[in-house]
Design an enzyme around this catalytic site. Structure first.
Site, short mmCIF file in Angstrom:
data_model
loop_
_atom_site.label_atom_id
_atom_site.label_comp_id
_atom_site.label_asym_id
_atom_site.label_seq_id
_atom_site.Cartn_x
_atom_site.Cartn_y
_atom_site.Cartn_z
N THR A 219 -12.45 -21.47 -41.03
CA THR A 219 -13.76 -22.11 -41.21
C THR A 219 -13.98 -23.09 -40.06
OG1 THR A 219 -13.70 -21.93 -43.59
CG2 THR A 219 -14.92 -23.80 -42.73
N ARG A 247 -18.01 -14.89 -54.97
CA ARG A 247 -17.28 -16.16 -54.94
C ARG A 247 -17.84 -17.10 -53.85
NH1 ARG A 247 -14.32 -18.94 -50.73
NH2 ARG A 247 -12.65 -20.15 -51.67
N GLY A 249 -16.98 -20.80 -51.95
CA GLY A 249 -15.95 -21.83 -51.79
C GLY A 249 -16.54 -23.22 -51.67
N ASP A 250 -15.76 -24.11 -51.08
CA ASP A 250 -16.18 -25.51 -50.98
C ASP A 250 -17.13 -25.79 -49.82
OD1 ASP A 250 -14.03 -24.81 -49.24
OD2 ASP A 250 -13.74 -26.92 -48.79
N GLY A 271 -9.90 -25.15 -45.97
CA GLY A 271 -8.69 -24.84 -46.73
C GLY A 271 -9.05 -24.03 -47.97
N GLY A 273 -10.63 -23.28 -50.86
CA GLY A 273 -11.86 -23.87 -51.38
C GLY A 273 -11.83 -24.28 -52.84
#
Ligand code: ASP
Length: 352
Positions: A219, A247, A249-250, A271, A273
């Site tokens: 990322t 899905r 993630g963060d 990382g 997430g």
């Protein structure tokens, strides 16, 4: 003579404004921080199991020179007096356009063989934010996140709706083929082969993937402080290889993957997430500074090296405070990262 008088009044005013007394009558010769024109920038290109013996010299050089190209661009904008937000988007665009990183052009593949991109951006001056997820045609997701922040009344748009909004804005759209890269596709095939050879039934949840730990994430993110004392943060990603069920993630989640507040700091995470969402990582770092008076370094270390590690997650953050102090903390063997201060001192690193 008249001109001389005007000149002396002018000089006295300047001297008086620099040597002022505080409430206790103490004379301070401190230059107000605004006139220090402090600024700085930091970037990451993902954290994970990045080991020296896994990267060829030429690949290591390629990563380092792309990181340097990106951060120099952001630094130049800040030096010219442009905003932290402009520096963040321009810097991330360079990383998004490179196949080396898991964002934009180099996005990883989902379980169904598509590329679904997420991004978010936050303005520390206003606490405005914009986020997008599940994009399949937007070349530079961070630009759309910025448009959501500035041109819509919303904060977070998803999928087809987000792309319909993109069509009303000056946003470059591409066909899905644009995101195909051989390396990322092979990574998906490898992961799917491993999945069938190991019993998928052992998995406790649909998201549990024993191989994720061993994969390099990639990322990208950027945090910046501009000459006006404004902070901004942005993060852009393809998410995780083999992700299923739409899905997210963060990275596009304000407070987890991205956060900025002029009173504290700007943070971008990378990382695993799921753990960064549960740990509300980016906001937690800011809150530790705001409510507990921790420095940006202390707050980042506490969250990454203790809290996230205890939960079982891995990854890292880049963070910059309103004085230009930078922290690049990670609990993985490596994190692609770079930092440049106002003097133009450059640090580019990959391993611990
Ligand atoms: N945090 C991203 C995600 O979980 C992945 C990464 O940072 O590499 O989607």
């Amino acid at each position: 003579m008249k001109n001389f008088k005007i000149f002396s009044v002018f000089v006295s005013l300047i001297v008086f404004s620099c040597i002022s007394s505080d409430k206790s009558g103490h004379i301070s010769t401190e230059i107000p921080s605004e006139s220090l024109e402090n600024f700085g920038i930091a970037i990451h290109g993902g954290a994970g199991t990045i080991l020296k013996n896994q990267l060829s010299d030429s690949l290591e050089l390629a990563y380092k020179s792309k990181l340097e190209e990106a951060i120099r661009q952001g630094h130049l904008l800040l030096k010219e007096g442009r905003s932290a937000l402009e520096a963040v988007t321009a810097t991330i665009n360079i990383l998004e356009d490179s196949p080396l990183f898991n964002a934009g052009k180099g996005a990883v593949f989902t379980n169904r063989g598509t590329n679904e991109l997420d991004a978010s951006i936050m303005d520390g001056a206003t606490l405005n934010a914009g986020a997008v997820a599940g994009l399949t045609h937007v070349k530079n997701p961070i630009n759309l996140a910025h448009k959501v922040m500035t041109q819509s009344e919303h904060v977070f748009l998803f999928g087809a709706g987000a792309e319909a909004f993109a069509a009303t804005q000056d946003i470059e759209m591409v066909s899905t083929d644009y995101f195909y890269t051989k390396n990322r596709y092979n990574a998906l095939l490898n992961m799917q082969t491993k999945e069938t050879t190991k019993s998928a039934l052992e998995n406790k949840s649909p998201f549990f993937d024993p191989y994720i730990r061993a994969s390099k994430f990639g990322t990208v993110g950027c945090v910046a402080l501009d000459k006006n004392g404004n902070l901004a943060a942005g993060t852009s990603t393809g998410g995780m290889t083999n992700k299923r069920f739409d899905r997210i993630g963060d990275a596009p989640i304000i407070g987890a993957g991205t956060y900025a507040n002029n009173a504290t700091c700007a943070v971008s995470s990378t990382g695993w997430g799921e753990y960064f969402i549960r740990g509300v990582v980016a906001y937690d770092i800011s809150a530790l500074m705001e409510y507990k008076g921790l420095t940006v370094k202390e707050a980042s270390e506490l969250v990454i090296q203790e809290k996230i590690l205890k939960l079982g997650g891995d990854g890292g953050v880049i963070a910059i405070d309103r004085h230009g102090n930078v922290s690049m903390s990670f609990n993985t063997p490596g994190m692609y990262r770079a930092h440049m201060d106002k003097e133009g001192q450059l640090e580019v690193a990959i391993y611990k």
